[in-house]
Design a protein around this motif. Structure first.
Motif, PDB file in Angstrom:
ATOM      1  N   ARG A  22      43.319  47.488 -19.482  1.00 26.30           N
ATOM      2  CA  ARG A  22      42.780  46.413 -20.319  1.00 26.30           C
ATOM      3  C   ARG A  22      41.617  45.729 -19.592  1.00 26.30           C
ATOM      4  NH1 ARG A  22      47.105  41.337 -19.695  1.00 26.30           N
ATOM      5  NH2 ARG A  22      46.133  40.582 -17.791  1.00 26.30           N
ATOM      6  N   GLY A  25      38.323  46.774 -16.727  1.00 21.23           N
ATOM      7  CA  GLY A  25      38.551  48.208 -16.462  1.00 21.23           C
ATOM      8  C   GLY A  25      38.503  49.031 -17.729  1.00 21.23           C
ATOM      9  N   ASP A  43      47.323  52.124 -13.692  1.00 21.51           N
ATOM     10  CA  ASP A  43      47.577  50.707 -14.003  1.00 21.51           C
ATOM     11  C   ASP A  43      49.067  50.445 -13.834  1.00 21.51           C
ATOM     12  OD1 ASP A  43      45.755  48.450 -15.747  1.00 21.51           O
ATOM     13  OD2 ASP A  43      47.933  48.136 -15.701  1.00 21.51           O
ATOM     14  N   THR A  72      49.635  48.521  -4.845  1.00 20.91           N
ATOM     15  CA  THR A  72      50.145  48.032  -3.552  1.00 20.91           C
ATOM     16  C   THR A  72      51.144  49.009  -2.926  1.00 20.91           C
ATOM     17  OG1 THR A  72      52.022  46.808  -4.471  1.00 20.91           O
ATOM     18  CG2 THR A  72      49.919  45.639  -4.354  1.00 20.91           C
ATOM     19  N   SER A 150      34.133  39.653  -6.491  1.00 17.86           N
ATOM     20  CA  SER A 150      33.987  38.502  -7.391  1.00 17.86           C
ATOM     21  C   SER A 150      33.011  37.517  -6.764  1.00 17.86           C
ATOM     22  CB  SER A 150      35.333  37.804  -7.571  1.00 17.86           C
ATOM     23  OG  SER A 150      35.158  36.566  -8.229  1.00 17.86           O
ATOM     24  N   LYS A 169      38.828  38.249  -2.296  1.00 20.76           N
ATOM     25  CA  LYS A 169      37.586  38.831  -2.826  1.00 20.76           C
ATOM     26  C   LYS A 169      36.485  38.870  -1.762  1.00 20.76           C
ATOM     27  CE  LYS A 169      38.983  39.939  -6.949  1.00 20.76           C
ATOM     28  NZ  LYS A 169      38.991  41.320  -7.426  1.00 20.76           N
ATOM     29  N   PRO A 195      31.476  39.819 -10.283  1.00 19.11           N
ATOM     30  CA  PRO A 195      31.271  39.105 -11.539  1.00 19.11           C
ATOM     31  C   PRO A 195      31.500  37.606 -11.399  1.00 19.11           C
ATOM     32  CG  PRO A 195      32.842  40.937 -11.794  1.00 19.11           C
ATOM     33  CD  PRO A 195      32.654  40.692 -10.323  1.00 19.11           C
ATOM     34  N   GLY A 196      30.809  36.850 -12.247  1.00 20.45           N
ATOM     35  CA  GLY A 196      31.116  35.433 -12.429  1.00 20.45           C
ATOM     36  C   GLY A 196      32.235  35.341 -13.445  1.00 20.45           C
ATOM     37  N   GLU A 201      41.677  39.026 -20.560  1.00 23.64           N
ATOM     38  CA  GLU A 201      43.068  38.562 -20.551  1.00 23.64           C
ATOM     39  C   GLU A 201      43.357  37.746 -19.276  1.00 23.64           C
ATOM     40  OE1 GLU A 201      42.060  41.567 -21.442  1.00 23.64           O
ATOM     41  OE2 GLU A 201      43.312  42.378 -23.042  1.00 23.64           O
ATOM     42  N   THR A 203      41.463  35.661 -17.742  1.00 24.01           N
ATOM     43  CA  THR A 203      40.958  34.290 -17.815  1.00 24.01           C
ATOM     44  C   THR A 203      41.352  33.580 -19.115  1.00 24.01           C
ATOM     45  OG1 THR A 203      38.877  35.354 -18.461  1.00 24.01           O
ATOM     46  CG2 THR A 203      38.974  34.428 -16.264  1.00 24.01           C
TER      47      THR A 203
HETATM   48  P1  NDP Z   1      42.946  41.838 -16.459  1.00 21.29           P
HETATM   49  O1  NDP Z   1      44.148  41.081 -16.029  1.00 21.29           O
HETATM   50  O2  NDP Z   1      42.468  41.717 -17.854  1.00 21.29           O
HETATM   51  O3  NDP Z   1      43.114  43.392 -16.101  1.00 21.29           O
HETATM   52  C1  NDP Z   1      43.585  43.797 -14.850  1.00 21.29           C
HETATM   53  C2  NDP Z   1      44.429  45.046 -15.018  1.00 21.29           C
HETATM   54  O4  NDP Z   1      44.946  45.399 -13.708  1.00 21.29           O
HETATM   55  C3  NDP Z   1      45.641  44.818 -15.919  1.00 21.29           C
HETATM   56  O5  NDP Z   1      45.851  45.932 -16.754  1.00 21.29           O
HETATM   57  C4  NDP Z   1      46.777  44.657 -14.920  1.00 21.29           C
HETATM   58  O6  NDP Z   1      48.053  45.021 -15.427  1.00 21.29           O
HETATM   59  C5  NDP Z   1      46.348  45.621 -13.834  1.00 21.29           C
HETATM   60  N1  NDP Z   1      47.043  45.372 -12.576  1.00 21.29           N
HETATM   61  C6  NDP Z   1      47.489  44.178 -12.085  1.00 21.29           C
HETATM   62  N2  NDP Z   1      48.139  44.375 -10.935  1.00 21.29           N
HETATM   63  C7  NDP Z   1      48.105  45.707 -10.678  1.00 21.29           C
HETATM   64  C8  NDP Z   1      48.646  46.517  -9.640  1.00 21.29           C
HETATM   65  N3  NDP Z   1      49.351  46.004  -8.642  1.00 21.29           N
HETATM   66  N4  NDP Z   1      48.449  47.857  -9.704  1.00 21.29           N
HETATM   67  C9  NDP Z   1      47.758  48.403 -10.736  1.00 21.29           C
HETATM   68  N5  NDP Z   1      47.262  47.689 -11.755  1.00 21.29           N
HETATM   69  C10 NDP Z   1      47.430  46.347 -11.728  1.00 21.29           C
HETATM   70  O7  NDP Z   1      41.786  41.381 -15.446  1.00 21.29           O
HETATM   71  P2  NDP Z   1      40.177  41.527 -15.557  1.00 21.29           P
HETATM   72  O8  NDP Z   1      39.824  42.714 -16.340  1.00 21.29           O
HETATM   73  O9  NDP Z   1      39.636  40.198 -15.917  1.00 21.29           O
HETATM   74  O10 NDP Z   1      39.853  41.743 -14.018  1.00 21.29           O
HETATM   75  C11 NDP Z   1      39.561  43.020 -13.473  1.00 21.29           C
HETATM   76  C12 NDP Z   1      39.004  42.802 -12.072  1.00 21.29           C
HETATM   77  O11 NDP Z   1      37.832  41.966 -12.163  1.00 21.29           O
HETATM   78  C13 NDP Z   1      39.960  42.076 -11.131  1.00 21.29           C
HETATM   79  O12 NDP Z   1      39.846  42.620  -9.831  1.00 21.29           O
HETATM   80  C14 NDP Z   1      39.470  40.652 -11.148  1.00 21.29           C
HETATM   81  O13 NDP Z   1      39.797  39.940  -9.994  1.00 21.29           O
HETATM   82  C15 NDP Z   1      37.971  40.892 -11.249  1.00 21.29           C
HETATM   83  N6  NDP Z   1      37.191  39.760 -11.733  1.00 21.29           N
HETATM   84  C16 NDP Z   1      37.459  39.209 -12.954  1.00 21.29           C
HETATM   85  C17 NDP Z   1      36.719  38.120 -13.383  1.00 21.29           C
HETATM   86  C18 NDP Z   1      36.976  37.465 -14.696  1.00 21.29           C
HETATM   87  O14 NDP Z   1      36.406  36.374 -14.914  1.00 21.29           O
HETATM   88  N7  NDP Z   1      37.754  38.053 -15.597  1.00 21.29           N
HETATM   89  C19 NDP Z   1      35.650  37.552 -12.555  1.00 21.29           C
HETATM   90  C20 NDP Z   1      35.441  38.227 -11.308  1.00 21.29           C
HETATM   91  C21 NDP Z   1      36.192  39.297 -10.916  1.00 21.29           C
HETATM   92  P3  NDP Z   1      48.957  43.865 -16.152  1.00 21.29           P
HETATM   93  O15 NDP Z   1      48.306  43.627 -17.466  1.00 21.29           O
HETATM   94  O16 NDP Z   1      50.316  44.456 -16.283  1.00 21.29           O
HETATM   95  O17 NDP Z   1      48.901  42.673 -15.232  1.00 21.29           O
END
Ligand code: NDP
Length: 258
Positions: A22, A25, A43, A72, A150, A169, A195-196, A201, A203
């Motif tokens: 989601r 990604g 994921d 992890t 980030s 980060k 990213p900013g 989901e 945020t």
């Molecule tokens: P989301 O929570 O929307 O998506 C992250 C995905 O990673 C989810 O599907 C989540 O699964 C999965 N995930 C969480 N933990 C693990 C794990 N241990 N192993 C494998 N998968 C995992 O986040 P974003 O798309 O917003 O963020 C993606 C990346 O961008 C992150 O690294 C975030 O820190 C970074 N980022 C995001 C920003 C933002 O404003 N959104 C800004 C800057 C950086 P589940 O749904 O089950 O938790």
């Protein structure tokens, strides 16, 4: 359009995306498939990863594969990578993107919460990058890695307090540079995007008044969309960026310039 294809096509390439079910990604995965790539998703949410992989295969007529993987868990990542290579033939590119956030003042953060964030955001990025880099080196493949760092590795966010996230980060950015140096001679490029505020989901659960404040604090006066990160990732993964390694691509609507 021939020039665009020459510069940015990902045809005959396979990209591994962590956290690809989601958010950022998923959106990046859809666009990488549109640029010609086959997609592997790791994921922690296996069902959702499978659904996304199916949708991408149908919509972009490409090969996809997904696995429920917690980044992890070093042994699980190792096994999943082996299974994915068997399934796809080879994998050349990595979008190392899974991440979580816990927003709490330092005083209220438990050791478990601190370790959880560092484990997913920094150790997880290291495990996947290390195992993927090892696979590329052992097989003589010249690949490219994009880590998701980030702007929180550069500045301290407010009003929300999230020291564990900010620290993790900053670590991702420094790990990116370290890996870029270590693997440069093997033809493996390692870069990161920072990213900013992006509306996903991750945020969406945040208090609405804070989200309004984030937009106000951003010179462009709005949050970004996951689609606005896509071009940078395609560029960094593609041969267009053949002389780019160890760089941090900040995409933040101007947040970090003031
Ligand atoms: P989301 O929570 O929307 O998506 C992250 C995905 O990673 C989810 O599907 C989540 O699964 C999965 N995930 C969480 N933990 C693990 C794990 N241990 N192993 C494998 N998968 C995992 O986040 P974003 O798309 O917003 O963020 C993606 C990346 O961008 C992150 O690294 C975030 O820190 C970074 N980022 C995001 C920003 C933002 O404003 N959104 C800004 C800057 C950086 P589940 O749904 O089950 O938790």
């Amino acid at each position: 359009m021939e020039i665009l294809e020459k510069l940015f096509s990902l045809k005959n390439k396979t990209v591994l995306i962590t956290g690809g079910a989601r958010g950022i990604g998923k959106t990046v995965g859809e666009h990488l498939a549109a640029a010609g790539a086959n997609i592997v998703i790791f994921d922690i949410n296996g069902e959702s990863a499978e659904q996304t992989a199916k949708e991408i295969a149908q919509n972009y007529d490409c090969k996809t594969f997904s696995l429920q993987v917690d980044v992890t868990d070093y042994d699980a990542v190792k096994k999943a990578l082996e299974d994915s290579v068997k399934q796809m033939g080879s994998i050349e590119l990595l979008f190392n993107n899974a991440g979580i956030v816990i927003q709490k003042p330092v005083i209220e953060t438990s050791p478990e919460e601190w370790l959880k964030v560092i484990d997913v955001n920094l150790n997880g990025v290291f495990y996947v990058a290390q195992l993927f880099g090892k696979y590329l080196i052992e097989n003589g493949i010249k690949g490219s890695i994009v880590n998701t760092a980030s702007m929180s590795g550069i500045i301290v966010n407010y009003p929300q307090l999230q020291a564990s996230y900010n620290t993790s980060k900053a670590g991702v950015t420094q790990l990116t540079k370290s890996l870029a140096y270590e693997w440069a001679e093997q033809g493996i490029r390692v870069n990161c995007i920072s990213p900013g505020y992006i509306f996903t989901e991750l945020t969406s659960f945040v208090r609405e008044d804070w989200r309004k404040q984030w937009a106000e604090l951003t010179p462009m006066k709005r949050l970004g969309k996951p689609e606005e990160l896509v071009g940078a990732v395609i560029y960094l993964l593609s041969d267009s960026a053949s002389f780019v390694t160890g760089s941090e691509f900040v995409i933040d609507g101007g947040f970090t310039i003031i």
